[in-house]
Design an enzyme around this catalytic site. Structure first.
Site, PDB file in Angstrom:
ATOM      1  N   CYS A   1      49.416 -24.636  -9.848  1.00  0.00           N
ATOM      2  CA  CYS A   1      49.899 -23.372  -9.278  1.00  0.00           C
ATOM      3  C   CYS A   1      48.761 -22.782  -8.458  1.00  0.00           C
ATOM      4  O   CYS A   1      47.636 -23.238  -8.514  1.00  0.00           O
ATOM      5  CB  CYS A   1      50.254 -22.382 -10.378  1.00  0.00           C
ATOM      6  SG  CYS A   1      51.642 -22.872 -11.357  1.00  0.00           S
TER       7      CYS A   1
ATOM      8  N   LYS B   1      49.751 -30.621  -5.090  1.00  0.00           N
ATOM      9  CA  LYS B   1      48.552 -31.277  -4.566  1.00  0.00           C
ATOM     10  C   LYS B   1      47.492 -31.451  -5.643  1.00  0.00           C
ATOM     11  O   LYS B   1      46.765 -32.429  -5.651  1.00  0.00           O
ATOM     12  CB  LYS B   1      47.965 -30.429  -3.430  1.00  0.00           C
ATOM     13  CG  LYS B   1      46.779 -31.055  -2.735  1.00  0.00           C
ATOM     14  CD  LYS B   1      47.193 -32.290  -1.988  1.00  0.00           C
ATOM     15  CE  LYS B   1      46.039 -32.968  -1.299  1.00  0.00           C
ATOM     16  NZ  LYS B   1      46.441 -34.283  -0.760  1.00  0.00           N
TER      17      LYS B   1
END
Ligand code: BG6
Length: 610
Positions: A2, A605
């Site tokens: 996050c 990512k």
């Protein structure tokens, strides 16, 4: 995982605009849901919903929110489905405390039960909410926000970072315990964030943090404290020279295509960076260890496999490689203080890799060498030494240029080590490194130019394919796995990467008329790979070949686009180039399928969770 962003500014009318502008740079960290808590006149306006930051901004007008401080959060769901109520930020029991976290709490269920037992109103299934309640709890006990935040960290077990505030207090507080967190000081505002790209739009005056530290942000100051005893730590801001434009598309339709096209320059930059006295330190670490391991995840792991072949061929050195989550059970008991573990992580925050680093440090199981791209990351601070990958920020979720950089770093280190330990002649080592320095950048550009069009044509013929294989042999073992991962990640179709000699031992049964199998070859191994191509051809499978042009392979190609030819080089450069057609193929196929390759569903990512 996050992305959290907290800002305190002296103005009072544009906090929403600032938070959206800065936290948009964290999109690669999560796009399941987004929220902003903005504080004006000691009242918290909290807006959040599922979707990307632009979707939720359009829906709820995040950038129009007023106030002089606030917190934004971009979520990649772990605890709790991606729903509005599980979106962050969260309130505490009343609409007084507000906050958001990144990471995960291992004691989520028991702590939630404890809080509910104590009368807390817990609204969601998301672990981040408990960070806010923990502060709420200790504020009740101490009446002091600093102490409440400091004490809250002792209740929360796991790896996380969070930002929290109280409606009627001007400061924002933040805690770093295992997940990335960085701060910045601008002329008229301060910022705390999960990652540097969201700090840069505001300032390049950066404050780096370590685990076990907490921050207090006012509109013109960031103070750092040790959580254990509340002692203030001297930590002056450093100027970051990371180029903020790295987080812009620069005219390309997607970051992924931009980052693929940055690879020629990266080839140049990486060799320039390695060709310095500092690499002696890394070579000493390699030379002085009795056993060597490589630990990584995802694309970094695929590059590590290529690395193992380079170390074998050029340095006669066995590299035991494992994915982060596998390492402890596979090699944990073989480690000792004479070993070297090479930890490869472009983000420097992948928890599966950091778990291994923590084990090595805790049990003194030898030295650690990080190979990382993000300066200021946990891996950078905690490894014994680190090699920067010099790629600039990689924004697209699927790795491309960072994988490319890693494979070059392995090739270079292996050649230099082989020269040192006599496994190869100094002349051979020098000649290879010269080819890396002078030929690779232009060969990379030529590969992009030559295979781009064909990859685009090939992609169109695969839009209805939902299942295929990508096979490598020798040096292209890791390359084929990387190509398969790209197709899985951004085309949502099953593509298995494996060793081509293994394909006949079972998986060959999948082949029927026109079933597509990609073969990634080098000039050294094509004589062997032809056998494997024949095994597929004989069963009317469709063989797609990637590698240098070879007459012997021509009979196996039916359509022109089924042979993505890379420019002539040699067996050591081939595997570095062979990934490029696969990157381009997966990119064009993703776009043809109407997918945004930069933000594939369900992925993130940087995964700072187990
Ligand atoms: C995944 C990313 O979450 O993590 C991949 O989507 C990446 O692109 C993998 O390869 C490992 O990341 P890192 O930062 O440890 O190299």
């Amino acid at each position: 995982m996050c992305g959290i962003t907290g800002i305190v500014t002296e103005k009072s009318d544009n906090i929403g605009e600032l938070l959206v502008k800065c936290s948009r740079k964290l999109t690669y960290r999560g796009y399941d849901s987004v929220g902003v808590a903005a504080v004006r006149n000691n009242k918290v306006d909290l807006r959040k919903d599922v979707g990307t930051i632009d979707e939720v901004n359009r829906l709820l007008g995040l950038s129009t929110m007023k106030g002089d401080r606030g917190i934004a959060q971009l979520r990649w769901a772990t605890y709790g489905a991606p729903t509005k109520v599980n979106a962050q930020p969260h309130f505490g029991c009343q609409e007084v405390f507000y906050g958001a976290h990144n990471g995960n709490l291992h004691n989520y269920f028991e702590y939630k039960a404890e809080l509910i037992e104590a009368g807390h109103v817990v609204r969601s299934e998301n672990d981040g909410e408990l960070c806010v309640h923990a502060v709420d709890k200790y504020y009740e006990e101490t009446g002091d926000m600093f102490e409440a935040v400091r004490l809250s960290a002792q209740d929360l077990k796991g790896a996380y970072a969070y930002a929290v505030g109280r409606a009627d207090e001007p400061e924002i507080y933040a805690v770093k315990m295992g997940s990335s967190l960085v701060a910045g000081v601008a002329a008229d505002a301060t910022i705390v964030s999960s990652d540097l790209p969201s700090v840069l739009p505001l300032t390049n005056n950066v404050v780096y943090l370590a685990d076990g530290e907490m921050l207090v942000l006012t509109h013109n100051d960031v103070k750092v404290y040790r959580i254990a005893d509340g002692k203030q730590l001297e930590r002056s801001p450093q100027i970051s020279n990371v180029d903020a434009r790295a987080a812009e598309k620069g005219g390309y339709p997607h970051f992924m295509l931009k980052e693929i096209n940055e690879q020629p320059k990266i080839a140049q930059d990486v060799i320039g960076l390695l060709d310095r006295p500092k690499s002696e330190e890394w070579l000493n670490l390699l030379e002085n260890a009795s056993r060597h391991y490589i630990v990584a995840c995802g694309s970094s792991y695929n590059a590590s496999i290529v690395g193992a072949y380079f170390f074998n061929r050029l340095a006669g050195l066995p590299m035991l490689h494992a994915i982060g989550g596998q390492f402890q059970s596979m090699y944990g008991d073989t480690l000792n203080d004479e070993c070297l573990s090479i930890l490869v992580s472009q983000s420097g925050e992948t928890k599966d890799v950091l778990n291994v680093l923590n084990m090595i440090k805790k049990k003194d199981l030898g030295k650690s060498l990080g190979i990382l791209n993000v300066i200021g990351s946990t891996l950078m601070f905690q490894a014994d030494s680190y090699i920067p990958m010099a790629c600039g920020y990689e924004v697209s979720v699927p790795a491309t240029k960072t994988y490319f950089s890693q494979s070059i770093i392995f090739a270079y280190l292996a050649a230099r080590l082989g020269e040192r330990n006599g496994h190869i002649d100094p002349s051979e080592a020098k000649s290879f490194i010269k080819r890396l320095r002078t030929d690779l950048p232009s060969l990379t550009q030529t590969t992009i130019d030559r295979t781009g069009i064909l990859a685009r044509t090939l992609a169109r013929t695969l839009v209805d394919v939902k299942d295929l294989y990508c096979l490598g042999y020798g040096f292209t073992d890791g390359v084929a796995r990387e190509g398969a991962l790209k197709i899985k990640e951004i085309c949502y179709c099953h593509c298995e990467g494996m060793y081509s000699s293994e394909f006949k031992h079972g998986p060959l049964s999948i082949v029927t008329d026109n079933y597509p199998v990609i073969f990634v070859t080098t000039t050294e191994d094509s004589w062997m790979v032809i056998n494997h191509i024949n095994e597929v051809k004989a069963r009317h499978g469709r063989t797609i070949i990637i590698g240098e042009y070879e007459e012997s392979l021509q009979p196996y190609v039916v359509n022109k686009q089924d042979y993505l030819v890379v420019p002539k080089s040699d067996v050591l450069i081939n595997p570095i180039l062979d990934v490029i057609p696969l990157q381009l193929l997966s990119y064009y196929l993703s776009v043809d399928l109407g997918i945004n390759p930069d933000l594939p569903r369900n992925l993130s990512k940087t995964l700072t969770v187990d």
